[in-house]
Write a protein that holds these residues in place. Structure first.
Motif: not given
Length: 244
Positions: A76-86
């Motif tokens: 969950k954290s990874s997809v938001v931080q490293a995927g969605l936010m960029p």
């Protein structure tokens, strides 16, 4: 025939002339058990479809709230931080390249953590920001109007949102959740809120009517990686650093 002593000495000399200290250290593109952060975007693979889906939700429905939930360790954290936010920083949603971005985890004092997150992006701030945030349901909304320049908006990511229900006292929890919901629902809201929440805590926000209403309308569930996605997640980082 056996090599002559002089030949052996020459070969030995050649071996010892290689200076291993001058060789660049090998790059390890894997994060182990750590969640990916924005700085790890280049090594984040296997979740392209999920990132596209999250972006589509933010584009089509334009919600000011989105919950990303799934089992512990599901990414969950990874997809938001490293995927969605960029992706958002690059303008995946109209205007998102101009948003301010903040991240926090609630801990035992969520208002203190929220204050610290806001101070990192504040153009100006009230003398006692934490007191402002606690000053009624509109505290966060009014604070953002003061902090953010012009008509800009803030995307706030609250990671490990379950900490609100495990570490925070009951009174502060109710105040914090009410402040978040009120700030998101204001007609002139300047807050966009994304939370990551463990699936086994999904029922906890539902006990708070206003936040529960947001959860019901705007929640995305993380599913396990498919076989193809898992292959990408393992192989692509190694290929990027020429280890595969």
């Amino acid at each position: 025939p056996l090599a002559a002593p002089a030949e052996l000495a020459a070969a030995t000399d050649e071996i010892h002339t290689v200076n291993l200290a001058e060789q660049p250290p090998p790059v390890n593109p894997y994060k182990g058990l750590r969640a990916f952060q924005e700085a790890d975007e280049a090594d984040f693979f296997g979740r392209n479809k999920l990132v596209e889906r999250l972006v589509a939700l933010l584009r089509e429905e334009n919600p000011r709230f989105l919950a990303v939930t799934g089992p512990s360790g599901s990414g969950k954290s990874s997809v938001v931080q490293a995927g969605l936010m960029p992706a958002l920083r690059k303008g995946a949603v109209p205007g998102s390249e101009n948003w301010f971005y903040g991240t926090m985890t609630p801990g035992a004092q969520p208002f203190r953590q929220l204050q610290d997150a806001l101070l990192r992006i504040a153009a100006q701030s009230p003398p006692d920001l934490e007191a402002q945030l606690r000053s009624g349901n509109d505290g966060l909304h009014e604070a953002l109007r003061f902090i953010l320049p012009g008509d800009s908006e803030l995307l706030l990511v609250i990671d490990q949102f379950e900490e609100v229900f495990t570490l925070t006292g009951e009174v502060e929890r109710a105040q914090f959740l009410q402040a978040l919901a009120a700030a998101v629902k204001q007609p002139d809201s300047r807050l966009r809120l994304i939370v990551t929440l463990r699936a086994d805590f999904y029922d906890r926000p539902l006990l708070h009517p206003e936040l529960g209403e947001l959860m019901r309308a705007h929640t995305e569930v993380i599913l396990p990686l498919s076989a193809i996605e898992l292959t990408q997640a393992v192989r692509a980082p190694a290929e990027r650093v020429s280890l595969y």
